[in-house]
Design a protein around this motif. Structure first.
Motif, PDB file in Angstrom:
ATOM      1  N   MET A   1       0.830  -1.157   0.000  1.00 28.16           N
ATOM      2  CA  MET A   1       0.000   0.000   0.000  1.00 28.16           C
ATOM      3  C   MET A   1       0.892   1.244   0.000  1.00 28.16           C
ATOM      4  N   ALA A   2       0.648   2.151  -0.850  1.00 23.01           N
ATOM      5  CA  ALA A   2       1.468   3.339  -1.028  1.00 23.01           C
ATOM      6  C   ALA A   2       0.966   4.467  -0.119  1.00 23.01           C
ATOM      7  N   ILE A   3       1.938   5.232   0.391  1.00 16.21           N
ATOM      8  CA  ILE A   3       1.593   6.369   1.247  1.00 16.21           C
ATOM      9  C   ILE A   3       1.231   7.537   0.346  1.00 16.21           C
ATOM     10  N   PRO A   4       0.092   8.170   0.626  1.00 17.54           N
ATOM     11  CA  PRO A   4      -0.285   9.318  -0.214  1.00 17.54           C
ATOM     12  C   PRO A   4       0.725  10.466  -0.061  1.00 17.54           C
ATOM     13  N   ASP A   5       0.854  11.247  -1.104  1.00 18.81           N
ATOM     14  CA  ASP A   5       1.811  12.365  -1.111  1.00 18.81           C
ATOM     15  C   ASP A   5       1.515  13.392  -0.019  1.00 18.81           C
ATOM     16  N   TRP A   6       0.293  13.631   0.296  1.00 17.19           N
ATOM     17  CA  TRP A   6      -0.059  14.651   1.274  1.00 17.19           C
ATOM     18  C   TRP A   6       0.442  14.311   2.670  1.00 17.19           C
ATOM     19  N   VAL A   7       0.629  13.011   2.996  1.00 17.73           N
ATOM     20  CA  VAL A   7       1.117  12.608   4.323  1.00 17.73           C
ATOM     21  C   VAL A   7       2.550  13.096   4.519  1.00 17.73           C
ATOM     22  N   SER A   8       3.355  12.982   3.497  1.00 15.60           N
ATOM     23  CA  SER A   8       4.739  13.442   3.633  1.00 15.60           C
ATOM     24  C   SER A   8       4.800  14.962   3.792  1.00 15.60           C
ATOM     25  N   TYR A   9       3.906  15.669   3.117  1.00 16.81           N
ATOM     26  CA  TYR A   9       3.877  17.122   3.263  1.00 16.81           C
ATOM     27  C   TYR A   9       3.395  17.538   4.657  1.00 16.81           C
ATOM     28  N   VAL A  10       2.435  16.841   5.167  1.00 17.33           N
ATOM     29  CA  VAL A  10       1.945  17.119   6.521  1.00 17.33           C
ATOM     30  C   VAL A  10       3.040  16.818   7.544  1.00 17.33           C
ATOM     31  N   SER A  11       3.749  15.718   7.346  1.00 24.10           N
ATOM     32  CA  SER A  11       4.858  15.374   8.255  1.00 24.10           C
ATOM     33  C   SER A  11       5.961  16.425   8.194  1.00 24.10           C
ATOM     34  N   LEU A  12       6.258  16.876   6.983  1.00 20.10           N
ATOM     35  CA  LEU A  12       7.277  17.916   6.819  1.00 20.10           C
ATOM     36  C   LEU A  12       6.845  19.200   7.523  1.00 20.10           C
ATOM     37  N   ALA A  13       5.602  19.593   7.343  1.00 15.09           N
ATOM     38  CA  ALA A  13       5.092  20.804   7.990  1.00 15.09           C
ATOM     39  C   ALA A  13       5.108  20.641   9.511  1.00 15.09           C
ATOM     40  N   GLY A  14       4.735  19.473  10.005  1.00 11.12           N
ATOM     41  CA  GLY A  14       4.769  19.218  11.454  1.00 11.12           C
ATOM     42  C   GLY A  14       6.178  19.287  12.004  1.00 11.12           C
ATOM     43  N   GLY A  15       7.137  18.765  11.279  1.00 16.09           N
ATOM     44  CA  GLY A  15       8.534  18.827  11.703  1.00 16.09           C
ATOM     45  C   GLY A  15       9.055  20.249  11.756  1.00 16.09           C
ATOM     46  N   ILE A  16       8.682  21.037  10.750  1.00 16.59           N
ATOM     47  CA  ILE A  16       9.116  22.434  10.712  1.00 16.59           C
ATOM     48  C   ILE A  16       8.490  23.216  11.870  1.00 16.59           C
ATOM     49  N   VAL A  17       7.202  23.021  12.088  1.00 14.91           N
ATOM     50  CA  VAL A  17       6.519  23.702  13.188  1.00 14.91           C
ATOM     51  C   VAL A  17       7.129  23.281  14.523  1.00 14.91           C
ATOM     52  N   GLY A  18       7.418  21.996  14.686  1.00 15.81           N
ATOM     53  CA  GLY A  18       8.035  21.500  15.920  1.00 15.81           C
ATOM     54  C   GLY A  18       9.411  22.093  16.153  1.00 15.81           C
ATOM     55  N   THR A  19      10.195  22.200  15.106  1.00 17.74           N
ATOM     56  CA  THR A  19      11.527  22.781  15.221  1.00 17.74           C
ATOM     57  C   THR A  19      11.454  24.249  15.616  1.00 17.74           C
ATOM     58  N   ILE A  20      10.562  24.981  14.961  1.00 22.89           N
ATOM     59  CA  ILE A  20      10.415  26.404  15.275  1.00 22.89           C
ATOM     60  C   ILE A  20       9.925  26.591  16.701  1.00 22.89           C
ATOM     61  N   SER A  21       8.920  25.835  17.110  1.00 17.14           N
ATOM     62  CA  SER A  21       8.400  25.986  18.475  1.00 17.14           C
ATOM     63  C   SER A  21       9.436  25.556  19.508  1.00 17.14           C
ATOM     64  N   GLY A  22      10.256  24.554  19.202  1.00 18.07           N
ATOM     65  CA  GLY A  22      11.328  24.151  20.112  1.00 18.07           C
ATOM     66  C   GLY A  22      12.366  25.249  20.284  1.00 18.07           C
ATOM     67  N   CYS A  23      12.724  25.895  19.180  1.00 19.74           N
ATOM     68  CA  CYS A  23      13.689  27.001  19.254  1.00 19.74           C
ATOM     69  C   CYS A  23      13.128  28.175  20.047  1.00 19.74           C
ATOM     70  N   LEU A  24      11.858  28.475  19.807  1.00 20.98           N
ATOM     71  CA  LEU A  24      11.234  29.569  20.554  1.00 20.98           C
ATOM     72  C   LEU A  24      11.146  29.243  22.051  1.00 20.98           C
ATOM     73  N   ALA A  25      10.826  28.000  22.369  1.00 18.10           N
ATOM     74  CA  ALA A  25      10.750  27.593  23.774  1.00 18.10           C
ATOM     75  C   ALA A  25      12.122  27.670  24.435  1.00 18.10           C
ATOM     76  N   TYR A  26      13.155  27.264  23.706  1.00 17.11           N
ATOM     77  CA  TYR A  26      14.515  27.330  24.247  1.00 17.11           C
ATOM     78  C   TYR A  26      14.901  28.783  24.527  1.00 17.11           C
ATOM     79  N   ARG A  27      14.577  29.659  23.607  1.00 14.96           N
ATOM     80  CA  ARG A  27      14.892  31.073  23.786  1.00 14.96           C
ATOM     81  C   ARG A  27      14.110  31.655  24.971  1.00 14.96           C
ATOM     82  N   ARG A  28      12.849  31.301  25.065  1.00 19.04           N
ATOM     83  CA  ARG A  28      11.997  31.798  26.153  1.00 19.04           C
ATOM     84  C   ARG A  28      12.493  31.286  27.509  1.00 19.04           C
ATOM     85  N   THR A  29      12.950  30.055  27.550  1.00 21.07           N
ATOM     86  CA  THR A  29      13.494  29.494  28.791  1.00 21.07           C
ATOM     87  C   THR A  29      14.729  30.273  29.237  1.00 21.07           C
TER      88      THR A  29
END
Length: 163
Positions: A1-29
């Motif tokens: 069964m093949a993974i739809p293309d949109w799943v990889s884009y959602v995962s990429l967007a989630g990773g980017i959002v997670g990275t940005i929020s982690g950096c902001l949290a580190y700075r805020r700390t």
């Protein structure tokens, strides 16, 4: 069964959002840590100023107490009294040096980095330890003088009592 293309884009967007929020949290700390250090430093500064304000009078009282005992016992020009006075003068100059290093009440520390604040906090702590040791030394001197006064009163009372 093949993974739809949109799943990889959602995962990429989630990773980017997670990275940005982690950096902001580190700075805020880091900002919160600096705020905590600034608050702690300002509290310690206030305690130091409150501790130092009556200390000069206490040192002066200890000197007068020692001079009065020496006058009664005839030891004003004695070697131990001269040694005590030399040590007192050295301690007094150290006290004035410590007092001059106290920060002004308007000091805000807003531009200092966390490492600088930490270093200043340790320096203030060491200053408080030195000031407390100085106070304890001269409080002990006054206690010795009080005991000497009491023994002199007892000796005088014994002379006054008829036999």
């Amino acid at each position: 069964m093949a993974i739809p293309d949109w799943v990889s884009y959602v995962s990429l967007a989630g990773g980017i959002v997670g990275t940005i929020s982690g950096c902001l949290a580190y700075r805020r700390t880091g900002q919160l840590k600096a705020l905590d250090l600034r608050l702690e430093l300002r509290k310690v500064d206030s305690e130091l100023r409150n501790f130092f304000s009556p200390l000069s009078a206490k040192l002066d009282y200890a000197k007068r107490s020692r001079e009065r005992i020496a006058a009664v016992t005839g030891g004003v020009q004695s070697g131990p009294m001269q040694k005590w006075l030399a040590e007192y003068n050295e301690d007094l100059s150290n006290f004035h040096r410590m007092e001059a290093s106290l920060p002004t009440p308007s000091e805000s520390y807003r531009s200092d980095a966390a490492a600088t604040l930490e270093s200043k906090l340790v320096m203030r702590h060491n200053l408080m330890i030195d000031a407390k040791a100085l106070l304890a030394k001269y409080e002990a001197s006054v206690v010795r003088d009080d005991k000497e006064r009491e023994s002199l009163r007892d000796a005088l009372q014994n002379l006054r009592e008829p036999r």
